[in-house]
Design an enzyme around this catalytic site. Sequence first.
Site: not given
Ligand SMILES: *Cc1c(COP(=O)(O)O)cnc(C)c1O
Length: 373
Positions: A38, A264
């Site tokens: 993702k 800035y």
């Molecule tokens: C993002 C996510 C993961 C991965 O988690 P990590 O800590 O990055 O390994 C796993 N399961 C769900 C439901 C997630 O949203």
Amino acid sequence: MPKTEETVLEIDLSALEHNYRYLRAKLASTTKFLGVVKAFAYGSDATKIAQKLEQLGADYLAVAYTHEGISLRKAGIASPILVLHPQPVNFTVLMDHQLEPSLYSPKILAKFLEVARKQGQKKYPVHLKFNTGLNRLGFWENDADYIAEKLAGQKEVEVLSIFSHLAASEDPAEKAFTRTQIATFTKIATEMDNKMGCHPFRHILNTSGILNYPEAQFDMVRSGIGLYGFGNEASIDAQLRPVATLKTVISQIHKIEPNESVGYNRAYTSEGYRVTATLPLGHADGIGRQYGNGKAWVTVKGAKAPIIGNVCMDMTMIDVTGIDCSEGDEVIVFGKSPSAEVFAANAHTISYELLTGISQRVRRIFSGDPATH
Ligand SMILES: *Cc1c(COP(=O)(O)O)cnc(C)c1O
């Protein structure tokens, strides 16, 4: 890799392979592995990472939203893709692309069944997500009867898996809470098996779950951050390799007199003679203002150079006093040192946020994969 002459995010696919093998080795050979890609594969490149994970033998991929999954399909990714947080408005296109939804509420389930029926689907693969304590997304245990009734006798969908998500798998102080989540999940999954008369596969562990609760690996694990090189613990980070390195270059060097200001709002004022370097990256690239004013440092010629003044949209100034460097020299913003975890911690955030925030303006380049050379 040749020295960079602009800002780039270098993605090391051999580091991904190392991390995948490290995590895989913690698991039974029969346990399936889902790679979480993702948010552009945690800010790197979803397609390249997905291709590499497929090649390494990962069983499943996951994205948060439907359109992330569609991009992967358009790039030719054929693996099963779990969509963790789909919205009903996208159910038709989700089905068109053979993406597998997480169904997480009675309303979402009813809506999905309605669309599946309209589309003439048969045994469309879905996954049921239960809330066991994160209180973010998921059916409650007392939805079990509703789900079983809704699914009984219909042919449109098939439940492939039941899953949940841990709230604090990285935190040793929350062991009791995590164990309760795992026990609750086991109870719900068993209850659902009995009510539905089938045995969908089960999964609850994220990266820190794999490392701290391997006994709860069930049939599959879901790893994101570990694949990208971080384990939410220094001893683990030492054994993983960062996939992403953010590199830039010194555009200009300035010699600053005492009591001059830099940037800035004149946020930085020099106490003595200083040498500053201006870098071609800023908050529009994902290095937010919270890293400015001495909070974070970068590496120039092996030495620490603090960010001074306010981070601008497209530029950042660093203090390179005493460092033998010139215009055109390479700067490591994060990678091996500082690691993304260390860089992020300077501004009280975590590697996840820093990595996923590197904007699409930063060109991604790839190393460590013979196919890309
Ligand atoms: C993002 C996510 C993961 C991965 O988690 P990590 O800590 O990055 O390994 C796993 N399961 C769900 C439901 C997630 O949203």
